[in-house]
Design a protein around this motif. Structure first.
Motif, PDB file in Angstrom:
ATOM      1  N   PHE A 273       0.780  -1.091  -0.121  1.00  0.00           N
ATOM      2  CA  PHE A 273      -0.193  -0.089  -0.248  1.00  0.00           C
ATOM      3  C   PHE A 273       1.043   1.131   0.054  1.00  0.00           C
ATOM      4  CE2 PHE A 273      -2.554  -3.277   2.392  1.00  0.00           C
ATOM      5  CZ  PHE A 273      -3.661  -3.310   1.457  1.00  0.00           C
ATOM      6  N   PHE A 274       1.533   1.459  -1.240  1.00  0.00           N
ATOM      7  CA  PHE A 274       2.390   2.535  -1.083  1.00  0.00           C
ATOM      8  C   PHE A 274       1.875   3.801  -1.315  1.00  0.00           C
ATOM      9  CE2 PHE A 274       5.410  -0.587  -3.357  1.00  0.00           C
ATOM     10  CZ  PHE A 274       6.049  -0.912  -2.354  1.00  0.00           C
ATOM     11  N   LEU A 275       2.273   4.776  -0.343  1.00  0.00           N
ATOM     12  CA  LEU A 275       1.990   6.188  -0.420  1.00  0.00           C
ATOM     13  C   LEU A 275       2.444   7.039  -1.525  1.00  0.00           C
ATOM     14  CD1 LEU A 275       2.247   6.904   3.384  1.00  0.00           C
ATOM     15  CD2 LEU A 275       0.023   7.107   2.021  1.00  0.00           C
ATOM     16  N   ASN A 276       1.925   7.929  -2.387  1.00  0.00           N
ATOM     17  CA  ASN A 276       2.654   8.907  -3.012  1.00  0.00           C
ATOM     18  C   ASN A 276       3.345   9.972  -1.943  1.00  0.00           C
ATOM     19  OD1 ASN A 276       1.351   8.183  -5.147  1.00  0.00           O
ATOM     20  ND2 ASN A 276      -0.446   9.203  -4.740  1.00  0.00           N
ATOM     21  N   ASP A 277       4.264  10.889  -2.642  1.00  0.00           N
ATOM     22  CA  ASP A 277       5.022  11.815  -1.995  1.00  0.00           C
ATOM     23  C   ASP A 277       4.365  12.747  -1.032  1.00  0.00           C
ATOM     24  OD1 ASP A 277       7.113  10.546  -3.336  1.00  0.00           O
ATOM     25  OD2 ASP A 277       7.279  12.383  -4.699  1.00  0.00           O
ATOM     26  N   ASP A 278       3.086  13.032  -1.010  1.00  0.00           N
ATOM     27  CA  ASP A 278       2.490  13.722  -0.142  1.00  0.00           C
ATOM     28  C   ASP A 278       2.024  13.202   1.014  1.00  0.00           C
ATOM     29  OD1 ASP A 278       0.331  11.998  -1.053  1.00  0.00           O
ATOM     30  OD2 ASP A 278      -0.939  13.587  -1.921  1.00  0.00           O
ATOM     31  N   ARG A 279       2.160  11.499   1.175  1.00  0.00           N
ATOM     32  CA  ARG A 279       1.907  10.821   2.396  1.00  0.00           C
ATOM     33  C   ARG A 279       0.434  11.097   2.590  1.00  0.00           C
ATOM     34  NH1 ARG A 279       6.563   8.984   4.560  1.00  0.00           N
ATOM     35  NH2 ARG A 279       8.710  10.069   3.794  1.00  0.00           N
ATOM     36  N   VAL A 280      -0.337  11.442   1.712  1.00  0.00           N
ATOM     37  CA  VAL A 280      -2.004  11.575   2.102  1.00  0.00           C
ATOM     38  C   VAL A 280      -2.785  10.667   1.119  1.00  0.00           C
ATOM     39  CG1 VAL A 280      -1.791  13.562   3.539  1.00  0.00           C
ATOM     40  CG2 VAL A 280      -2.511  13.686   1.292  1.00  0.00           C
ATOM     41  N   SER A 281      -2.150  10.423   0.009  1.00  0.00           N
ATOM     42  CA  SER A 281      -2.732   9.418  -0.988  1.00  0.00           C
ATOM     43  C   SER A 281      -1.819   8.540  -1.630  1.00  0.00           C
ATOM     44  CB  SER A 281      -2.946  10.532  -2.267  1.00  0.00           C
ATOM     45  OG  SER A 281      -1.865  11.282  -2.895  1.00  0.00           O
ATOM     46  N   PRO A 282      -2.412   7.652  -2.044  1.00  0.00           N
ATOM     47  CA  PRO A 282      -3.937   7.070  -1.983  1.00  0.00           C
ATOM     48  C   PRO A 282      -4.562   6.969  -0.405  1.00  0.00           C
ATOM     49  CG  PRO A 282      -2.799   5.300  -3.416  1.00  0.00           C
ATOM     50  CD  PRO A 282      -1.879   6.250  -2.476  1.00  0.00           C
ATOM     51  N   LEU A 283      -6.090   7.323  -0.437  1.00  0.00           N
ATOM     52  CA  LEU A 283      -6.535   7.272   0.699  1.00  0.00           C
ATOM     53  C   LEU A 283      -6.258   6.160   1.732  1.00  0.00           C
ATOM     54  CD1 LEU A 283      -8.620   8.382   2.912  1.00  0.00           C
ATOM     55  CD2 LEU A 283     -10.313   7.725   1.543  1.00  0.00           C
ATOM     56  N   GLU A 284      -6.447   4.810   0.975  1.00  0.00           N
ATOM     57  CA  GLU A 284      -6.470   3.475   1.642  1.00  0.00           C
ATOM     58  C   GLU A 284      -5.081   3.418   2.185  1.00  0.00           C
ATOM     59  OE1 GLU A 284      -6.966  -0.124   3.415  1.00  0.00           O
ATOM     60  OE2 GLU A 284      -8.264   1.290   2.641  1.00  0.00           O
ATOM     61  N   ALA A 285      -3.998   3.860   1.381  1.00  0.00           N
ATOM     62  CA  ALA A 285      -2.579   3.886   1.970  1.00  0.00           C
ATOM     63  C   ALA A 285      -2.292   4.565   3.346  1.00  0.00           C
ATOM     64  CB  ALA A 285      -1.535   4.126   0.974  1.00  0.00           C
ATOM     65  N   ALA A 286      -3.130   5.785   3.129  1.00  0.00           N
ATOM     66  CA  ALA A 286      -2.789   6.619   4.320  1.00  0.00           C
ATOM     67  C   ALA A 286      -3.659   6.177   5.652  1.00  0.00           C
ATOM     68  CB  ALA A 286      -3.490   8.068   4.152  1.00  0.00           C
ATOM     69  N   MET A 287      -4.803   5.494   5.195  1.00  0.00           N
ATOM     70  CA  MET A 287      -5.544   4.871   6.609  1.00  0.00           C
ATOM     71  C   MET A 287      -5.001   3.685   7.092  1.00  0.00           C
ATOM     72  SD  MET A 287      -7.981   6.863   7.211  1.00  0.00           S
ATOM     73  CE  MET A 287      -7.042   7.973   7.067  1.00  0.00           C
ATOM     74  N   PHE A 288      -4.281   2.845   5.891  1.00  0.00           N
ATOM     75  CA  PHE A 288      -3.451   1.911   6.298  1.00  0.00           C
ATOM     76  C   PHE A 288      -2.349   1.917   7.253  1.00  0.00           C
ATOM     77  CE2 PHE A 288      -0.902  -2.143   5.807  1.00  0.00           C
ATOM     78  CZ  PHE A 288      -1.933  -3.103   6.194  1.00  0.00           C
ATOM     79  N   SER A 289      -1.618   3.044   6.943  1.00  0.00           N
ATOM     80  CA  SER A 289      -0.631   3.411   7.684  1.00  0.00           C
ATOM     81  C   SER A 289      -0.819   3.782   9.314  1.00  0.00           C
ATOM     82  CB  SER A 289       0.123   4.792   7.265  1.00  0.00           C
ATOM     83  OG  SER A 289       1.401   5.233   7.773  1.00  0.00           O
ATOM     84  N   VAL A 290      -2.180   4.542   9.471  1.00  0.00           N
ATOM     85  CA  VAL A 290      -2.630   4.413  10.795  1.00  0.00           C
ATOM     86  C   VAL A 290      -3.109   3.047  11.311  1.00  0.00           C
ATOM     87  CG1 VAL A 290      -4.460   5.604  12.268  1.00  0.00           C
ATOM     88  CG2 VAL A 290      -3.601   6.797  10.245  1.00  0.00           C
ATOM     89  N   HIS A 291      -3.372   2.146  10.413  1.00  0.00           N
ATOM     90  CA  HIS A 291      -3.790   0.724  11.203  1.00  0.00           C
ATOM     91  C   HIS A 291      -2.382   0.061  11.418  1.00  0.00           C
ATOM     92  CE1 HIS A 291      -5.911  -2.896  11.567  1.00  0.00           C
ATOM     93  NE2 HIS A 291      -5.055  -3.592  10.516  1.00  0.00           N
ATOM     94  N   MET A 292      -1.440   0.444  10.874  1.00  0.00           N
ATOM     95  CA  MET A 292       0.022  -0.148  11.215  1.00  0.00           C
ATOM     96  C   MET A 292       0.414   0.611  12.527  1.00  0.00           C
ATOM     97  SD  MET A 292       1.055  -2.773   9.172  1.00  0.00           S
ATOM     98  CE  MET A 292      -0.791  -3.278   9.511  1.00  0.00           C
ATOM     99  N   LEU A 293       0.118   1.885  12.641  1.00  0.00           N
ATOM    100  CA  LEU A 293       0.391   2.192  13.931  1.00  0.00           C
ATOM    101  C   LEU A 293      -0.365   1.522  15.081  1.00  0.00           C
ATOM    102  CD1 LEU A 293       1.539   4.630  15.745  1.00  0.00           C
ATOM    103  CD2 LEU A 293      -0.342   6.179  15.000  1.00  0.00           C
ATOM    104  N   ALA A 294      -1.413   1.387  14.644  1.00  0.00           N
ATOM    105  CA  ALA A 294      -2.485   0.743  15.871  1.00  0.00           C
ATOM    106  C   ALA A 294      -2.139  -0.536  16.203  1.00  0.00           C
ATOM    107  CB  ALA A 294      -3.936   1.006  15.252  1.00  0.00           C
ATOM    108  N   VAL A 295      -1.397  -1.442  15.348  1.00  0.00           N
ATOM    109  CA  VAL A 295      -1.550  -2.662  15.567  1.00  0.00           C
ATOM    110  C   VAL A 295      -0.081  -3.492  15.537  1.00  0.00           C
ATOM    111  CG1 VAL A 295      -3.915  -3.199  15.071  1.00  0.00           C
ATOM    112  CG2 VAL A 295      -1.993  -3.424  13.407  1.00  0.00           C
ATOM    113  N   THR A 296       0.769  -2.493  15.407  1.00  0.00           N
ATOM    114  CA  THR A 296       2.098  -2.853  15.087  1.00  0.00           C
ATOM    115  C   THR A 296       3.336  -2.243  15.879  1.00  0.00           C
ATOM    116  OG1 THR A 296       2.933  -1.713  13.060  1.00  0.00           O
ATOM    117  CG2 THR A 296       1.815  -3.864  12.702  1.00  0.00           C
TER     118      THR A 296
END
Length: 336
Positions: A273-296
């Motif tokens: 789920f690679f992010l673009n350089d802005d780190r806010v898109s794609p939306l799923e990647a940005a949300m998945f990054s928070v998921h990784m923060l939450a569980v890893t």
């Protein structure tokens, strides 16, 4: 006198309340309600089947009907098209494992405030996947078959997007249920593939390989890719949805080890789920990054440029970036 709520505040409330449909669906899946709803049944009948309270089951069923996931006639309920297709055990397209896995990670989101304060998920509960050598078998099966539920549609499309010509020896590193190794072997009859993962996922990989009649062409190797030898002499190494659960240091280790295992001129392809350089898109990647923060303990979504730089530093030519789905993309690099 107070002003009535502005219409645009409803957008905020919509976000705040959006957990409710997800939780209803996850609870119904965990209780196996949909297994018993292929024909019209009453709440009392379903409650008896799933050994739950009749009043509470009726409220959940009405919620599912409001979400148009089940049909309702009078006081009887039946599966709607989507849950009948994907959430009834025993059906070919059953995907309930990924729903159950997501429910298993609910604790991380409930604890997110404390995680933000301390900087990482609760170490006693976090998804330290490579440390789960003796993990609960049911948890492992839900997780690995859940990964298969996500990958089974995408894998054949990815196999058509990558260059498998001339590939004889392929490694699927952290390959879980072997979904991609199977797709690659089916796309190129000359390929001999190896799936590398921890012992419990490898047991599931072997099940899946046998189901697809590929036991002679897709082998398995059990181990910890952060610590153990992964073999060598590969023409093609596939690394899918692995990096996001690891720290940057671990990502570099994984990539360096894989490059060393490649033949000269061999390819490494990394999907995430690679992010673009802005780190806010794609939306799923940005949300998945928070998921990784939450569980890893230290995972996050990486930008494709970050990982491309790691690949080049390890000895690959500048990688090519390709979109594989609205949520995922791949980096393709060739060893110098």
């Amino acid at each position: 006198m107070t002003n009535p709520p502005a219409d645009d505040f409803r957008e905020i409330m919509g976000l705040i309340q959006s957990f409710r449909p997800a939780k209803i669906l996850m609870v119904a899946t965990d209780l196996l309600m949909f297994d018993h709803l292929e024909e019209f049944r009453t709440a009392d009948e379903i409650a008896a089947e799933v050994k739950a309270d009749s009043r509470a089951v009726g409220i959940i069923l009405n919620g599912l009907a409001a979400l148009q996931l089940v049909d309702k006639e009078g006081e009887r309920f039946r599966n709607g098209r989507l849950v009948s297709r994907y959430l009834v055990r025993g059906k070919d397209e059953y995907r309930g494992a990924i729903v159950r896995h997501m429910h298993h990670t609910w604790w991380g989101w409930a604890d997110l405030e404390e995680t933000v304060r301390r900087g990482h998920a609760d170490m006693a509960r976090s998804e330290r996947w490579v440390d789960r050598v003796n993990a609960d078998e049911d948890w492992v099966r839900e997780f690995i078959w859940g990964m298969h539920a996500i990958a089974r549609d995408l894998a054949p499309r990815v196999a058509a997007m990558v260059d498998l010509s001339g590939v004889k020896s392929l490694l699927d590193l952290g390959g879980g249920p072997a979904t991609y190794a199977i797709a690659f072997a089916q796309a190129n009859p000359a390929i001999q593939a190896t799936v590398f993962d921890l012992p419990q996922p490898i047991t599931i990989a072997r099940e899946n390989i046998r189901r697809n009649g590929l036991a002679k062409r897709v082998n398995t190797m059990a181990g910890n890719f952060l610590k153990d030898d992964i073999g060598s002499g590969y023409d093609f190494i596939w690394i899918s949805q692995i990096l996001h659960s690891h720290t940057e240091e671990q990502c570099r280790l994984i990539i360096d080890k894989a490059v060393k295992a490649l033949n000269p001129g061999g390819q490494m392809v990394i999907q995430d789920f690679f992010l673009n350089d802005d780190r806010v898109s794609p939306l799923e990647a940005a949300m998945f990054s928070v998921h990784m923060l939450a569980v890893t303990p230290g995972g996050r979504a990486y930008t494709h440029r970050e990982v491309a730089a790691m690949m080049e530093s390890a000895g690959l030519n500048p990688p090519e970036h390709k979109i594989t789905s609205p949520q995922t993309s791949i980096l393709i690099g060739r060893k110098k």
